[in-house]
Write a protein that holds these residues in place. Sequence first.
Motif, PDB file in Angstrom:
ATOM      1  N   ARG A  86      34.279  27.226  38.874  1.00 23.34           N
ATOM      2  CA  ARG A  86      35.490  26.863  38.115  1.00 23.34           C
ATOM      3  C   ARG A  86      35.128  26.064  36.872  1.00 23.34           C
ATOM      4  O   ARG A  86      35.600  26.329  35.778  1.00 23.34           O
ATOM      5  CB  ARG A  86      36.440  26.055  38.997  1.00 23.34           C
ATOM      6  CG  ARG A  86      37.372  26.935  39.812  1.00 23.34           C
ATOM      7  CD  ARG A  86      38.373  26.103  40.563  1.00 23.34           C
ATOM      8  NE  ARG A  86      37.899  25.833  41.923  1.00 23.34           N
ATOM      9  CZ  ARG A  86      38.335  24.839  42.695  1.00 23.34           C
ATOM     10  NH1 ARG A  86      39.233  23.988  42.238  1.00 23.34           N
ATOM     11  NH2 ARG A  86      37.860  24.696  43.915  1.00 23.34           N
ATOM     12  N   SER A  99      41.511  34.676  35.365  1.00 17.07           N
ATOM     13  CA  SER A  99      42.812  34.836  36.025  1.00 17.07           C
ATOM     14  C   SER A  99      42.724  34.515  37.517  1.00 17.07           C
ATOM     15  O   SER A  99      43.732  34.208  38.152  1.00 17.07           O
ATOM     16  CB  SER A  99      43.337  36.254  35.807  1.00 17.07           C
ATOM     17  OG  SER A  99      42.541  37.167  36.526  1.00 17.07           O
ATOM     18  N   LYS A 100      41.512  34.624  38.096  1.00 17.61           N
ATOM     19  CA  LYS A 100      41.388  34.285  39.531  1.00 17.61           C
ATOM     20  C   LYS A 100      40.528  33.043  39.733  1.00 17.61           C
ATOM     21  O   LYS A 100      39.848  32.909  40.748  1.00 17.61           O
ATOM     22  CB  LYS A 100      40.847  35.483  40.313  1.00 17.61           C
ATOM     23  CG  LYS A 100      39.636  36.166  39.712  1.00 17.61           C
ATOM     24  CD  LYS A 100      39.176  37.355  40.582  1.00 17.61           C
ATOM     25  CE  LYS A 100      37.928  37.973  39.973  1.00 17.61           C
ATOM     26  NZ  LYS A 100      37.356  39.069  40.700  1.00 17.61           N
ATOM     27  N   ILE A 101      40.593  32.133  38.748  1.00 15.68           N
ATOM     28  CA  ILE A 101      39.724  30.953  38.765  1.00 15.68           C
ATOM     29  C   ILE A 101      39.898  30.124  40.035  1.00 15.68           C
ATOM     30  O   ILE A 101      38.949  29.551  40.555  1.00 15.68           O
ATOM     31  CB  ILE A 101      39.949  30.084  37.490  1.00 15.68           C
ATOM     32  CG1 ILE A 101      38.901  28.961  37.412  1.00 15.68           C
ATOM     33  CG2 ILE A 101      41.360  29.508  37.438  1.00 15.68           C
ATOM     34  CD1 ILE A 101      38.842  28.268  36.076  1.00 15.68           C
ATOM     35  N   ASP A 102      41.122  30.085  40.573  1.00 12.80           N
ATOM     36  CA  ASP A 102      41.382  29.237  41.741  1.00 12.80           C
ATOM     37  C   ASP A 102      40.662  29.696  43.005  1.00 12.80           C
ATOM     38  O   ASP A 102      40.494  28.925  43.946  1.00 12.80           O
ATOM     39  CB  ASP A 102      42.893  29.184  42.027  1.00 12.80           C
ATOM     40  CG  ASP A 102      43.609  28.423  40.913  1.00 12.80           C
ATOM     41  OD1 ASP A 102      42.924  27.622  40.246  1.00 12.80           O
ATOM     42  OD2 ASP A 102      44.816  28.660  40.714  1.00 12.80           O
ATOM     43  N   SER A 103      40.226  30.978  42.992  1.00  7.95           N
ATOM     44  CA  SER A 103      39.568  31.492  44.193  1.00  7.95           C
ATOM     45  C   SER A 103      38.075  31.128  44.245  1.00  7.95           C
ATOM     46  O   SER A 103      37.404  31.411  45.230  1.00  7.95           O
ATOM     47  CB  SER A 103      39.732  33.012  44.258  1.00  7.95           C
ATOM     48  OG  SER A 103      39.034  33.604  43.180  1.00  7.95           O
ATOM     49  N   GLU A 153      39.596  38.441  33.060  1.00  8.64           N
ATOM     50  CA  GLU A 153      39.788  38.854  34.441  1.00  8.64           C
ATOM     51  C   GLU A 153      39.283  37.788  35.403  1.00  8.64           C
ATOM     52  O   GLU A 153      39.948  37.452  36.389  1.00  8.64           O
ATOM     53  CB  GLU A 153      39.062  40.182  34.663  1.00  8.64           C
ATOM     54  CG  GLU A 153      39.674  41.003  35.788  1.00  8.64           C
ATOM     55  CD  GLU A 153      38.865  42.259  36.063  1.00  8.64           C
ATOM     56  OE1 GLU A 153      38.527  42.952  35.071  1.00  8.64           O
ATOM     57  OE2 GLU A 153      38.574  42.528  37.241  1.00  8.64           O
ATOM     58  N   LEU A 154      38.093  37.247  35.108  1.00 14.19           N
ATOM     59  CA  LEU A 154      37.556  36.194  35.969  1.00 14.19           C
ATOM     60  C   LEU A 154      38.425  34.948  35.913  1.00 14.19           C
ATOM     61  O   LEU A 154      38.689  34.299  36.930  1.00 14.19           O
ATOM     62  CB  LEU A 154      36.124  35.833  35.530  1.00 14.19           C
ATOM     63  CG  LEU A 154      35.011  36.754  36.009  1.00 14.19           C
ATOM     64  CD1 LEU A 154      33.703  36.382  35.322  1.00 14.19           C
ATOM     65  CD2 LEU A 154      34.864  36.654  37.527  1.00 14.19           C
ATOM     66  N   GLU A 185      29.176  38.621  38.397  1.00 12.30           N
ATOM     67  CA  GLU A 185      30.382  38.833  37.602  1.00 12.30           C
ATOM     68  C   GLU A 185      30.395  37.892  36.391  1.00 12.30           C
ATOM     69  O   GLU A 185      30.848  38.260  35.312  1.00 12.30           O
ATOM     70  CB  GLU A 185      31.628  38.627  38.476  1.00 12.30           C
ATOM     71  CG  GLU A 185      31.912  39.855  39.330  1.00 12.30           C
ATOM     72  CD  GLU A 185      33.020  39.628  40.354  1.00 12.30           C
ATOM     73  OE1 GLU A 185      33.474  40.627  40.949  1.00 12.30           O
ATOM     74  OE2 GLU A 185      33.416  38.465  40.571  1.00 12.30           O
TER      75      GLU A 185
END
Length: 436
Positions: free
Chosen positions: A350, A340-344, A337-338, A261
């Motif tokens: 990160r 936005s979910k950086i914490d995961s 998009e990536l 991704e």
Amino acid sequence: MTEIQLNLINFPHREILSTILKDYSDDFEFTANGVFRRITPPQCSDCGFPMSYNGFNTYRKGYLGEASVGRYLCSACGKSVEEDRTFWNNLKTGFFNILTEICLRLRLNHVSYELIEDVMSLLYPRDKDTIRNMVQSAIEKLEVPPVNGTQFVNYDEQHPKAGRNQKYRLTLLDSLTRQVIADELFDSKDADTIEDFLTRNLDAHKPIFIVTDLYRGYSDIFKRVFGNNVTHQLCLLHLNKLIVNDFPRKTSIEQELVKYELLDIFYNGELEIEFLSCLIEEERAMKRKSGKEYKVWVREAMRLFREFIHSLELKRRREDKNLERRTYYDALNNFKELFSKIDSFEIAVRRRLMKIKELWPKLTAFYFVDNAPATNNALENYYSTSLKTHRKKQLVVPGIEEQIKLSALKRSGIFGRPSKTLLDAFLMFIPFLDRG
Ligand SMILES: [Zn+2]
């Protein structure tokens, strides 16, 4: 035109002889005995008395032949002079230039001097040291033609070792023509060295688009040298290498998917992502089983994935296509998009996303300049052909510099189609072949 006295031996060579002697005036003759001299002996340069013939000197070149040039003697003051033999020297030069070019081309392709000596023993025997001298003095004399109107530039470094000494090779390539602008070897690559290298080799007053890898503070150096004239692009393929290195060598399918991704931000990886996504559910189920069972499963899954990637590569190669680069709009969307979910994500991912955010303008500069390069691919290719990585360590300094210059010369087209062959040059010696 020089008068050529024909005899039975040199009769068939009339044409060659007139070509060889065409630059001489009518005052000269080539006698039936093969002596080159003035039809009328000259006046003595010391006392002005008319000189007279005094035999000749013979010059030999092994395997090629011999030429005789007349001698004159002044009977008044005893001065003795010899006729000019430029024609003979030119013939030899013509022949040895081609031999040298053969050696240069072999060196360009990393052939050792030992092997060149071996090859030369079939053409015109010369020992290794003579060949080395021929090559090195030819390289010194050849000039790399200047590159004009450079706007798009690739910059990179290599760190070859010369024996125990660490050397730094700094290189500038014209992205459009792929010609080498500068390729030099230094003992250090501190900011002053790089700054001086750039200042000497680029026009700081023209707008410049320059691609580098993601390391260190090039930006500050560029600002100092080019001021507002510079657009700095970070190599996207180097970014992708860093992304790959953010992950362990053996990844889970889930990690591999995140990796792709990230790679997919700038280069289309839809097929890879699709392949991996299909395995995600299965991996979750397998992870609930024993560690050993999962290990066997994931090894097999990754093997299949690598096979799949390989088949995609082969397909691209067959169709002569490169990795498809994303449009700016797609790249931006993928990144958002990536992010936005950086914490995961894991910590390395990160950090990488934060870094991409920080460097975004420099990663995407090429989108806003027509024909601008996004990678240092051209320079990587140049490096791989001019100084093989696996040879780097063994090279001594003259060897490195020789390879650098040879590759630059090749890029500039100096080793194009030759105008003369060794045989052409050799045929000119026919009138002078040893008749013994
Ligand atoms: Zn004299």
